[in-house]
Enzyme design. Structure first.
Site, PDB file in Angstrom:
ATOM      1  N   CYS A 154       2.345  -2.238  15.843  1.00 55.61           N
ATOM      2  CA  CYS A 154       2.226  -1.773  14.377  1.00 55.61           C
ATOM      3  C   CYS A 154       1.399  -2.898  13.702  1.00 55.61           C
ATOM      4  CB  CYS A 154       3.591  -1.653  13.693  1.00 55.61           C
ATOM      5  SG  CYS A 154       3.581  -1.180  12.067  1.00 55.61           S
ATOM      6  N   CYS A 207      -0.996   5.893   9.824  1.00 55.24           N
ATOM      7  CA  CYS A 207       0.360   5.368  10.129  1.00 55.24           C
ATOM      8  C   CYS A 207      -0.092   4.053  10.929  1.00 55.24           C
ATOM      9  CB  CYS A 207       1.040   6.215  11.511  1.00 55.24           C
ATOM     10  SG  CYS A 207       1.206   7.699  10.938  1.00 55.24           S
ATOM     11  N   CYS A 219       7.477  -4.666  16.005  1.00 59.07           N
ATOM     12  CA  CYS A 219       7.058  -3.553  17.047  1.00 59.07           C
ATOM     13  C   CYS A 219       5.671  -4.220  17.407  1.00 59.07           C
ATOM     14  CB  CYS A 219       6.918  -2.455  16.243  1.00 59.07           C
ATOM     15  SG  CYS A 219       8.793  -1.844  15.452  1.00 59.07           S
ATOM     16  N   GLU A 272       0.701  -1.136  -0.138  1.00 65.23           N
ATOM     17  CA  GLU A 272      -0.005  -0.065  -0.024  1.00 65.23           C
ATOM     18  C   GLU A 272       0.722   1.188   0.132  1.00 65.23           C
ATOM     19  OE1 GLU A 272      -3.742  -1.956   2.348  1.00 65.23           O
ATOM     20  OE2 GLU A 272      -2.753  -0.247   3.310  1.00 65.23           O
ATOM     21  N   CYS A 329       3.327   8.442   1.066  1.00 60.73           N
ATOM     22  CA  CYS A 329       4.118   7.604   2.099  1.00 60.73           C
ATOM     23  C   CYS A 329       3.979   6.335   1.420  1.00 60.73           C
ATOM     24  CB  CYS A 329       3.168   7.448   3.309  1.00 60.73           C
ATOM     25  SG  CYS A 329       3.622   6.164   4.418  1.00 60.73           S
ATOM     26  N   CYS A 353       6.830  -6.838   7.369  1.00 61.24           N
ATOM     27  CA  CYS A 353       7.950  -6.401   8.074  1.00 61.24           C
ATOM     28  C   CYS A 353       8.577  -7.545   8.908  1.00 61.24           C
ATOM     29  CB  CYS A 353       7.580  -5.306   9.017  1.00 61.24           C
ATOM     30  SG  CYS A 353       8.858  -4.499   9.542  1.00 61.24           S
TER      31      CYS A 353
HETATM   32  N1  SAH Z   1      10.148   0.730   9.898  1.00 59.78           N
HETATM   33  C1  SAH Z   1       9.973   1.920   9.757  1.00 59.78           C
HETATM   34  C2  SAH Z   1       8.980   2.856   8.878  1.00 59.78           C
HETATM   35  C3  SAH Z   1       7.458   2.222   9.044  1.00 59.78           C
HETATM   36  S1  SAH Z   1       6.495   2.846  10.400  1.00 59.78           S
HETATM   37  C4  SAH Z   1      10.067   2.753  11.302  1.00 59.78           C
HETATM   38  O1  SAH Z   1       9.762   1.903  12.131  1.00 59.78           O
HETATM   39  O2  SAH Z   1      10.199   3.869  11.241  1.00 59.78           O
HETATM   40  C5  SAH Z   1       6.244   4.547  10.052  1.00 59.78           C
HETATM   41  C6  SAH Z   1       5.938   5.241  11.490  1.00 59.78           C
HETATM   42  O3  SAH Z   1       4.522   4.630  12.006  1.00 59.78           O
HETATM   43  C7  SAH Z   1       6.760   4.861  12.716  1.00 59.78           C
HETATM   44  O4  SAH Z   1       7.115   5.634  13.468  1.00 59.78           O
HETATM   45  C8  SAH Z   1       5.762   3.696  13.243  1.00 59.78           C
HETATM   46  O5  SAH Z   1       6.377   3.559  14.614  1.00 59.78           O
HETATM   47  C9  SAH Z   1       4.534   4.179  13.336  1.00 59.78           C
HETATM   48  N2  SAH Z   1       3.273   3.451  13.628  1.00 59.78           N
HETATM   49  C10 SAH Z   1       3.436   2.083  13.504  1.00 59.78           C
HETATM   50  N3  SAH Z   1       2.139   1.444  13.988  1.00 59.78           N
HETATM   51  C11 SAH Z   1       1.462   2.711  14.584  1.00 59.78           C
HETATM   52  C12 SAH Z   1       0.225   2.871  14.887  1.00 59.78           C
HETATM   53  N4  SAH Z   1      -0.619   1.690  15.079  1.00 59.78           N
HETATM   54  N5  SAH Z   1      -0.343   4.077  15.108  1.00 59.78           N
HETATM   55  C13 SAH Z   1       0.382   5.022  14.975  1.00 59.78           C
HETATM   56  N6  SAH Z   1       1.500   4.793  14.482  1.00 59.78           N
HETATM   57  C14 SAH Z   1       2.299   3.864  14.348  1.00 59.78           C
END
Ligand code: SAH
Length: 367
Positions: free
Chosen positions: A121, A342, A118, A94, A107, A114
């Site tokens: 996420c 995000c 985390c 996406e 974006c 991935c």
């Molecule tokens: N792997 C990279 C890029 C992808 S995530 C990284 O970790 O930076 C892009 C951003 O979205 C990151 O800051 C991530 O922590 C945030 N993010 C992930 N899941 C989220 C959620 N459920 N709510 C809000 N932000 C989130």
């Protein structure tokens, strides 16, 4: 069937020049083909009329211009737009466009799923299949331009690109670098390096490599001010703890004479990382680091175990950082009605990590 032709879409200037000199052509062909592919959206060599008929025929025999296919585009009530692109039979990714006043940010994803886990996420829940090719990364930008009916960069609809979609860009280093080179090449998309941002969860050795290879803007997903909490939220922290991460950030910010600010992303999780005490720890950690902080209200997804911090908690956290002189902005939630916010990007991932199976076993369900 896998094609044996070279896909020119993912080659940056250097790659294209090598391609053309290898076939006995002049290097300047690279500029011509870059413009055709990225500024005029052409994918048929026959239309490249500033090259001889013989060269066009030869190119069609050995090369192709192949972008991922858009299988769904969806508009949000707030102007956000999401595209789902099909890569192969099992996988989709996406990309999301977010217009804010005079800026338009795209974006893009860098991997199918991935490999990092985390805890907050949704992409992480999906597991991992493979790295995107450079063509698949730049193909997202090209698809967005084509959607807007502009193929030429003079139409400034997309002003910024962030590698904040699915995946960890620094774990797909070479392809991400090639795609970013295309984003900033004047014969392709011509974006300023400051307006291309790579976001990482903190792959320290690759941050140093990035410093050598590029000078795009860097965002770091911090989410916690101490190792104990960060180990839980961003498990990669066990490998590259905060002290090492902050040292790498300083090296990036101060490399050469670029004097760049690092953006630290901090997802606001109710009762987990949003207390005033954590805000104070964060101000101490960031002392002396040229940076700004982006507070991201958590976006929920099915089966997520967290809740978004209250507005009161976010404001309190923001106040403490600002009072300590740390420039802080709270990211407005955009596109959540189409699951484009995000952390909500999921695409379609054929998991190779067995994460889904493991989850079923852990939950005591049918294995
Ligand atoms: N792997 C990279 C890029 C992808 S995530 C990284 O970790 O930076 C892009 C951003 O979205 C990151 O800051 C991530 O922590 C945030 N993010 C992930 N899941 C989220 C959620 N459920 N709510 C809000 N932000 C989130």
């Amino acid at each position: 069937m896998q094609s044996s032709k070279v896909n020119l879409l993912g080659l940056d200037r250097q790659g294209l020049e090598a391609f053309f000199t290898n076939m006995g052509e002049k290097a300047f062909r690279a500029s011509q083909v870059l413009k055709w592919m990225h500024q005029f959206g052409v994918d048929d060599f026959e239309q490249m009329t500033n090259m001889s008929k013989a060269l066009r025929t030869k190119l069609a025999e050995i090369a192709e211009i192949k972008a991922p296919e858009v299988v769904l585009d969806q508009a949000s009530a707030d102007g956000t737009h999401k595209w789902v692109l099909r890569l192969d039979s099992g996988n989709c990714i996406e990309a999301v466009f977010i217009p804010v006043e005079d800026r338009g940010t795209l974006c893009v994803s860098s991997q199918v799923g991935c490999a990092l886990e985390c805890s907050f996420c949704s992409t992480a829940q999906q597991g991992f299949n493979r790295n995107l090719t450079a063509a698949e990364i730049i193909g997202q930008l090209r698809a967005a331009y084509q959607y807007f009916g502009v193929t030429h960069r003079d139409e400034r609809i997309i002003t910024n690109v962030v590698l904040m979609g699915m995946g960890e860009p620094l774990l797909n280093f070479d392809n991400v670098i090639a795609a970013m080179n295309l984003m900033t090449d004047d014969d392709a998309y011509g974006l300023s390096k400051r307006r291309v941002t790579l976001s990482t969860s903190g792959v320290v050795p690759a941050m140093d490599r990035l410093c050598e290879a590029s000078d795009v803007s860097l965002a770091v997903s911090l989410h916690a001010p101490n190792d104990e909490l960060r180990n839980e939220l961003v498990p990669l922290n066990r490998k590259y703890p905060i002290a090492e991460l902050m040292a790498a950030c300083l090296r990036y910010a101060n490399a050469g004479n670029r004097k760049r600010k690092i953006t630290f992303e901090y997802v606001m999780l109710d009762g987990v990382n949003d207390s005033p005490e954590y805000a104070r720890q964060l101000t101490k950690l960031l002392k002396g680091v040229p940076c700004k902080v982006n507070l991201i209200p958590f976006n929920p997804f099915p089966e997520s175990k967290y809740k978004r911090s209250s507005q009161k908690a976010i404001t309190r956290f923001w106040d403490i950082l600002m009072a300590a002189g740390v420039i802080t902005v709270t990211r407005r939630t955009r596109g959540d009605d189409i699951d484009a916010a995000c952390g909500q990007l999921v695409g379609k991932v054929t998991d190779k990590t067995k994460r889904q199976e493991r989850k079923i076993v852990e939950q005591g369900g049918a294995a």
